[in-house]
Design an enzyme around this catalytic site. Structure first.
Site, PDB file in Angstrom:
ATOM      1  N   ASP A 193      20.902  14.329  45.435  1.00 25.28           N
ATOM      2  CA  ASP A 193      20.756  15.749  45.149  1.00 25.28           C
ATOM      3  C   ASP A 193      22.170  16.357  45.181  1.00 25.28           C
ATOM      4  OD1 ASP A 193      19.687  18.455  45.163  1.00 25.28           O
ATOM      5  OD2 ASP A 193      20.097  18.457  47.321  1.00 25.28           O
ATOM      6  N   ASP A 240      23.109  20.392  45.430  1.00 26.74           N
ATOM      7  CA  ASP A 240      23.296  21.561  46.306  1.00 26.74           C
ATOM      8  C   ASP A 240      22.790  21.288  47.714  1.00 26.74           C
ATOM      9  OD1 ASP A 240      24.436  23.436  44.419  1.00 26.74           O
ATOM     10  OD2 ASP A 240      22.517  23.267  43.393  1.00 26.74           O
TER      11      ASP A 240
HETATM   12  C1  XBP Z   1      19.417  23.915  44.370  1.00 21.67           C
HETATM   13  C2  XBP Z   1      18.868  25.028  43.601  1.00 21.67           C
HETATM   14  C3  XBP Z   1      19.652  25.606  42.528  1.00 21.67           C
HETATM   15  C4  XBP Z   1      20.865  26.428  42.909  1.00 21.67           C
HETATM   16  C5  XBP Z   1      21.270  27.338  41.779  1.00 21.67           C
HETATM   17  O1  XBP Z   1      18.710  22.743  44.019  1.00 21.67           O
HETATM   18  O2  XBP Z   1      17.757  25.413  43.818  1.00 21.67           O
HETATM   19  O3  XBP Z   1      18.782  26.474  41.865  1.00 21.67           O
HETATM   20  O4  XBP Z   1      20.583  27.240  44.037  1.00 21.67           O
HETATM   21  O5  XBP Z   1      21.524  26.660  40.607  1.00 21.67           O
HETATM   22  P1  XBP Z   1      19.274  21.239  44.309  1.00 21.67           P
HETATM   23  P2  XBP Z   1      21.247  27.306  39.154  1.00 21.67           P
HETATM   24  O6  XBP Z   1      19.568  21.177  45.793  1.00 21.67           O
HETATM   25  O7  XBP Z   1      18.126  20.378  43.896  1.00 21.67           O
HETATM   26  O8  XBP Z   1      20.498  21.023  43.476  1.00 21.67           O
HETATM   27  O9  XBP Z   1      21.496  28.773  39.281  1.00 21.67           O
HETATM   28  O10 XBP Z   1      22.205  26.624  38.222  1.00 21.67           O
HETATM   29  O11 XBP Z   1      19.812  27.026  38.818  1.00 21.67           O
HETATM   30 MG    MG Z   2      19.521  20.514  47.750  1.00 21.99          MG
END
Ligand code: XBP
Ligand code: MG
Length: 251
Positions: free
Chosen positions: A10, A12
Site C-alpha cells: 500500500d 499512503d
Molecule cells: C489512501 C487514500 C487516498 C488518499 C488521497 O489510500 O484513501 O484517497 O488519502 O489520495 P491508500 P487521492 O492507503 O490505499 O493509498 O486524493 O489521490 O485519492
Molecule cells: Mg494506507
C-alpha cells in the site's frame, strides 16, 4: 515455504506518513476554489474511512449538509489537490517509513517482485517514489495498481486483484503490506496474507486478520515492536521473517 514470490505495498500510511500532506493539499484546493471548508485532523480521521479523494469530497458534501458539487467540479477540485500534493512531495518533505527501502532492496536482490496497490492517484505515487528512492525507482515495480484504474476502491479487493493478475502471482505466495482496516479488508478479500504497520491515522484500528501487526518494519538500529499476531524475532522484518510467517500461517 520458500521466501515470498512478490511483496505488494500500500502507499499512503504504509510507505510514508502521507495523510497530513493529503489533508493540507485538500484544504489548499478548497481555499483556492473559494470554498470555506477546512478538514482538521479530527474530521480527517473520520473522512479517511472513505478511500479515494474524489469519493471523500462527495462523502463530505453529502454528510455535512453542503450543496453537492457536479462531477466536473469534484474532478477539477481533486485535480488541483493532486497538483498541490505532488509539488509538496517533490520538494522532498516526506521520507519513507523505517524498513521500507531496506526490505525493497533485499527483495530486489533476491529476485522477489515488488508491486504497489493503492487508492491514491498515480501522479502521487510517482512523485513519492522519485522523491524518496530516486527517479528510476518506479521501474522497480512489476505492477502498480492506483487510483481510478479500478471501479471499486479499497475495501473492495479490485486493486489487489488487478495487481495479482499483472504479476501472474499466487496470492498465498505473496505478502501485502497495509496500514488500515480498509486496506486489510481489500487484501484479505483478494486472498493475500497481510502484514500491518500501523500509521498515525490508523493506530486505533484493529487487525485480527493480519499475519502480524507492527509499529513499523524496523531497521537494525531502530527495532520494530510487535503489537499483535506474529513477532519478528529480531529488530527488523526481512524476507526470512516473511518466509517463517507464511510457513506458520498462510492465507
Ligand atoms: C489512501 C487514500 C487516498 C488518499 C488521497 O489510500 O484513501 O484517497 O488519502 O489520495 P491508500 P487521492 O492507503 O490505499 O493509498 O486524493 O489521490 O485519492
Ligand atoms: Mg494506507
Amino acid at each position: 515455504m520458500t521466501i515470498p514470490e512478490a511483496l505488494i505495498f500500500d502507499v499512503d500510511g504504509t510507505l510514508a506518513e502521507t495523510e497530513d500532506a493529503h489533508r493540507l493539499a485538500f484544504n489548499a484546493a478548497f481555499d483556492a476554489a473559494g470554498l470555506d471548508w477546512e478538514w482538521d485532523e479530527a474530521l480527517y480521521l473520520k473522512l479517511l474511512e472513505v478511500t479515494g479523494g474524489k469519493e471523500r469530497i462527495r462523502h463530505y458534501t453529502g454528510t455535512a449538509g453542503l450543496p453537492s458539487l457536479s462531477q466536473a467540479a469534484v474532478a477539477a477540485l481533486h485535480a488541483d489537490k493532486t497538483e498541490r500534493y505532488v509539488a509538496h512531495v517533490a520538494r522532498g518533505r516526506l521520507g519513507l517509513r523505517p524498513g521500507i527501502a531496506r526490505l525493497m532492496r533485499e527483495a530486489r536482490g533476491a529476485g522477489v517482485k515488488l508491486a504497489l496497490a493503492t487508492t491514491t492517484s498515480l501522479p502521487n505515487v510517482e512523485s513519492l517514489l522519485a522523491a524518496t528512492l530516486g527517479r528510476e525507482a518506479v521501474g522497480w515495480f512489476a505492477a502498480i495498481g492506483a487510483g481510478d484504474m479500478v471501479a471499486a476502491k479499497k475495501p473492495a479487493p479490485d486493486v489487489y486483484r488487478l495487481v495479482l493478475e499483472r504479476l501472474r502471482a499466487d496470492p498465498a505466495r505473496c505478502v501485502a503490506f497495509e496500514d488500515s482496516e480498509n486496506g486489510v479488508a481489500s487484501a484479505r478479500a483478494a486472498s493475500l496474507p497481510v502484514v500491518v504497520t500501523v500509521s498515525r491515522y490508523t493506530a486505533h484500528q484493529r487487525f485480527p486478520d493480519a499475519l502480524a501487526v507492527l509499529d513499523h518494519l524496523g531497521e537494525p538500529d531502530e527495532p520494530c515492536r510487535a503489537i499483535s499476531g506474529a513477532a519478528p524475532g529480531g529488530p527488523a522484518v526481512g524476507l526470512a521473517t516473511l518466509r517463517d510467517w507464511l510457513g506458520g500461517k498462510a492465507a
